[in-house]
Design an enzyme around this catalytic site. Sequence first.
Site, PDB file in Angstrom:
ATOM      1  N   ASP A   1      -2.305   8.211  -2.961  1.00 23.07           N
ATOM      2  CA  ASP A   1      -3.583   8.860  -3.216  1.00 23.07           C
ATOM      3  C   ASP A   1      -4.119   9.454  -1.924  1.00 23.07           C
ATOM      4  O   ASP A   1      -3.628   9.168  -0.831  1.00 23.07           O
ATOM      5  CB  ASP A   1      -4.600   7.864  -3.786  1.00 23.07           C
ATOM      6  CG  ASP A   1      -4.920   6.734  -2.795  1.00 23.07           C
ATOM      7  OD1 ASP A   1      -4.032   6.398  -1.981  1.00 23.07           O
ATOM      8  OD2 ASP A   1      -6.035   6.196  -2.837  1.00 23.07           O
TER       9      ASP A   1
ATOM     10  N   ASP B   1      -8.077  -7.613  -0.379  1.00 23.88           N
ATOM     11  CA  ASP B   1      -7.325  -7.706   0.870  1.00 23.88           C
ATOM     12  C   ASP B   1      -8.203  -7.164   1.983  1.00 23.88           C
ATOM     13  O   ASP B   1      -9.096  -6.350   1.740  1.00 23.88           O
ATOM     14  CB  ASP B   1      -6.021  -6.899   0.800  1.00 23.88           C
ATOM     15  CG  ASP B   1      -6.257  -5.419   1.074  1.00 23.88           C
ATOM     16  OD1 ASP B   1      -5.959  -4.973   2.202  1.00 23.88           O
ATOM     17  OD2 ASP B   1      -6.758  -4.695   0.185  1.00 23.88           O
TER      18      ASP B   1
ATOM     19  N   GLY C   1     -11.093   3.986  -1.379  1.00 18.31           N
ATOM     20  CA  GLY C   1     -12.123   4.834  -0.786  1.00 18.31           C
ATOM     21  C   GLY C   1     -13.391   4.113  -0.395  1.00 18.31           C
ATOM     22  O   GLY C   1     -14.450   4.736  -0.266  1.00 18.31           O
TER      23      GLY C   1
ATOM     24  N   ASP D   1       0.856  -1.183   0.000  1.00 19.46           N
ATOM     25  CA  ASP D   1       0.000   0.000   0.000  1.00 19.46           C
ATOM     26  C   ASP D   1       0.896   1.238   0.000  1.00 19.46           C
ATOM     27  O   ASP D   1       2.015   1.209   0.504  1.00 19.46           O
ATOM     28  CB  ASP D   1      -0.894  -0.025   1.236  1.00 19.46           C
ATOM     29  CG  ASP D   1      -1.985   1.032   1.196  1.00 19.46           C
ATOM     30  OD1 ASP D   1      -2.079   1.740   0.177  1.00 19.46           O
ATOM     31  OD2 ASP D   1      -2.718   1.153   2.185  1.00 19.46           O
ATOM     32  N   SER D   2       0.404   2.323  -0.542  1.00 22.34           N
ATOM     33  CA  SER D   2       1.231   3.517  -0.736  1.00 22.34           C
ATOM     34  C   SER D   2       1.405   4.354   0.521  1.00 22.34           C
ATOM     35  O   SER D   2       2.272   5.209   0.582  1.00 22.34           O
ATOM     36  CB  SER D   2       0.600   4.406  -1.806  1.00 22.34           C
ATOM     37  OG  SER D   2      -0.620   4.951  -1.339  1.00 22.34           O
ATOM     38  N   GLY D   3       0.560   4.136   1.528  1.00 22.45           N
ATOM     39  CA  GLY D   3       0.550   4.978   2.719  1.00 22.45           C
ATOM     40  C   GLY D   3      -0.625   5.935   2.757  1.00 22.45           C
ATOM     41  O   GLY D   3      -0.860   6.593   3.765  1.00 22.45           O
ATOM     42  N   GLY D   4      -1.382   6.018   1.667  1.00 18.21           N
ATOM     43  CA  GLY D   4      -2.501   6.947   1.609  1.00 18.21           C
ATOM     44  C   GLY D   4      -3.567   6.675   2.657  1.00 18.21           C
ATOM     45  O   GLY D   4      -4.089   7.595   3.292  1.00 18.21           O
ATOM     46  N   PHE D   5      -3.905   5.396   2.867  1.00 20.95           N
ATOM     47  CA  PHE D   5      -4.930   5.068   3.846  1.00 20.95           C
ATOM     48  C   PHE D   5      -4.463   5.397   5.257  1.00 20.95           C
ATOM     49  O   PHE D   5      -5.227   5.896   6.082  1.00 20.95           O
ATOM     50  CB  PHE D   5      -5.304   3.585   3.752  1.00 20.95           C
ATOM     51  CG  PHE D   5      -6.379   3.172   4.718  1.00 20.95           C
ATOM     52  CD1 PHE D   5      -7.718   3.368   4.412  1.00 20.95           C
ATOM     53  CD2 PHE D   5      -6.059   2.594   5.936  1.00 20.95           C
ATOM     54  CE1 PHE D   5      -8.718   3.000   5.305  1.00 20.95           C
ATOM     55  CE2 PHE D   5      -7.045   2.220   6.834  1.00 20.95           C
ATOM     56  CZ  PHE D   5      -8.378   2.422   6.513  1.00 20.95           C
TER      57      PHE D   5
ATOM     58  N   CYS E   1      -7.756 -27.072   7.656  1.00 19.22           N
ATOM     59  CA  CYS E   1      -6.646 -26.310   8.230  1.00 19.22           C
ATOM     60  C   CYS E   1      -6.068 -27.033   9.446  1.00 19.22           C
ATOM     61  O   CYS E   1      -6.689 -27.945  10.005  1.00 19.22           O
ATOM     62  CB  CYS E   1      -7.092 -24.896   8.605  1.00 19.22           C
ATOM     63  SG  CYS E   1      -7.966 -24.768  10.182  1.00 19.22           S
TER      64      CYS E   1
ATOM     65  N   CYS F   1     -13.393 -28.210   7.265  1.00 20.59           N
ATOM     66  CA  CYS F   1     -12.155 -27.454   7.051  1.00 20.59           C
ATOM     67  C   CYS F   1     -10.932 -28.353   7.230  1.00 20.59           C
ATOM     68  O   CYS F   1     -10.873 -29.166   8.156  1.00 20.59           O
ATOM     69  CB  CYS F   1     -12.096 -26.280   8.019  1.00 20.59           C
ATOM     70  SG  CYS F   1     -10.613 -25.262   7.841  1.00 20.59           S
TER      71      CYS F   1
ATOM     72  N   GLN G   1     -10.764   6.792  -7.258  1.00 21.93           N
ATOM     73  CA  GLN G   1     -11.409   7.438  -6.120  1.00 21.93           C
ATOM     74  C   GLN G   1     -12.698   8.115  -6.598  1.00 21.93           C
ATOM     75  O   GLN G   1     -13.140   7.894  -7.708  1.00 21.93           O
ATOM     76  CB  GLN G   1     -10.454   8.431  -5.455  1.00 21.93           C
ATOM     77  CG  GLN G   1      -9.298   7.781  -4.717  1.00 21.93           C
ATOM     78  CD  GLN G   1      -9.713   7.084  -3.420  1.00 21.93           C
ATOM     79  OE1 GLN G   1     -10.866   7.149  -3.000  1.00 21.93           O
ATOM     80  NE2 GLN G   1      -8.772   6.400  -2.779  1.00 21.93           N
TER      81      GLN G   1
ATOM     82  N   HIS H   1      -6.902 -20.649  11.008  1.00 18.00           N
ATOM     83  CA  HIS H   1      -8.207 -21.087  10.488  1.00 18.00           C
ATOM     84  C   HIS H   1      -8.839 -20.021   9.595  1.00 18.00           C
ATOM     85  O   HIS H   1      -9.285 -20.329   8.478  1.00 18.00           O
ATOM     86  CB  HIS H   1      -9.172 -21.423  11.621  1.00 18.00           C
ATOM     87  CG  HIS H   1     -10.568 -21.630  11.121  1.00 18.00           C
ATOM     88  ND1 HIS H   1     -10.976 -22.792  10.517  1.00 18.00           N
ATOM     89  CD2 HIS H   1     -11.630 -20.772  11.061  1.00 18.00           C
ATOM     90  CE1 HIS H   1     -12.237 -22.660  10.115  1.00 18.00           C
ATOM     91  NE2 HIS H   1     -12.650 -21.450  10.443  1.00 18.00           N
TER      92      HIS H   1
ATOM     93  N   CYS I   1      -8.325 -27.134  12.583  1.00 20.09           N
ATOM     94  CA  CYS I   1      -9.516 -27.990  12.523  1.00 20.09           C
ATOM     95  C   CYS I   1      -9.187 -29.464  12.346  1.00 20.09           C
ATOM     96  O   CYS I   1      -9.819 -30.333  12.937  1.00 20.09           O
ATOM     97  CB  CYS I   1     -10.423 -27.536  11.379  1.00 20.09           C
ATOM     98  SG  CYS I   1     -11.240 -25.953  11.682  1.00 20.09           S
TER      99      CYS I   1
END
Length: 386
Positions: A144, A270, A220, A90-94, A310, A308, A193, A350, A313
């Site tokens: 952004d 994500d 956004g 991620d660019s850091g915008g969030f 995993c 499951c 955006q 899990h 489980c």
Amino acid sequence: MLQFELLKTEGLARRGRLTLNHGVVQTPIFMPVGTYGTVKGVTPRSLEEMQAQIILGNTFHLWMRPGLDVIRQFGGLHRFERWDRPILTDSGGFQVWSLGEMRKISEEGVRFASPVNGDKLFLTPEISMQIQTVLDSDIVMQFDECTPYEVKGHLTTDAEARASMELSLRWAQRCRAEFARLENRNALFGIVQGGMFEHLREESLAALVDMDFPGYAIGGVSVGEPKEEMLRIMAHTPHRLPAHKPRYLMGVGTPEDLVAGVAAGVDMFDCVMPTRNARNGHLFTRFGDLKLRNARHRADERPLDETCSCYACRGTTAPDGSVAGGFSRAYLHHLERCGEMLGPMLCTIHNLHYYLNLMREIRESLEAGRFEAFRVQFAKDRARGV
């Protein structure tokens, strides 16, 4: 390097293959979030065993700690965290958006105080590209401004969302220019955006497509808006992006959101939800969500999800094929009540396995031409309850 092949479609849903510098990613895909260079609660080996194909790192936080001098010494994030498969940063915008009143946005960039030590810092599109070049992430996100759903107690207006969107477009041009100057051989994504306004989303999308990015993200969303607003934008935007390039919906979401996103034409997702919820005893299963702290699980001998495979489980499979059983809900409830760290670790394994397996089943349904039938059965199973 980025190569995207569209292998099959069903309605707007897409089955694809994404080739990056550190490997091949089968889409649709969910990407576990590794903010500080680690996916909380799981080892890289566990991620490989659950067939994670690509993980996230965060430009902002890795810039703060350990710092670029350390990561540069290791030749990038892959060797530093011992992960040889693709990474998206991620660019850091969030993160800048989440600082709220602690940051000051201008045309040039964002000034803010470090949340680590209070140092005065300045993050620009150019600096974001420089940081991500040191990280050597396979997918680099443009810097952004994350348009908020509300501004000082009132809903963001059309004019406010437009100003934010147009600033992100100007920053996208600067990111593109700096990325080229740095001769970065990875892939740079633009971010659509426009807030909750469809016409602004379309303007942002058209301008970014003219810049010809290798891939595009929808940003956004998941910024405090009601679920129906997020779903409206998710239904509106993905299929308007170029069909021959990957589409990434940032920060989303629940299992239901992922299935709806695929149906709307999204390739990549994500979210911190599977790991964060696991640390709070909130489990996702084929048959609905399970709250581990509830007293009804105190003596329950069943696994979290009987379907499951995993480690939590099912346990492990010996060389002779015999299976050492997994952990009961009663045991995991006990760990949760006692605050033992093994509990969140097993729950994280899990939840991530569930998300990654859900995406595998979606890919298989698309390959078989039965995605719509899968959606119907998915909804029935989730509604059944644990």
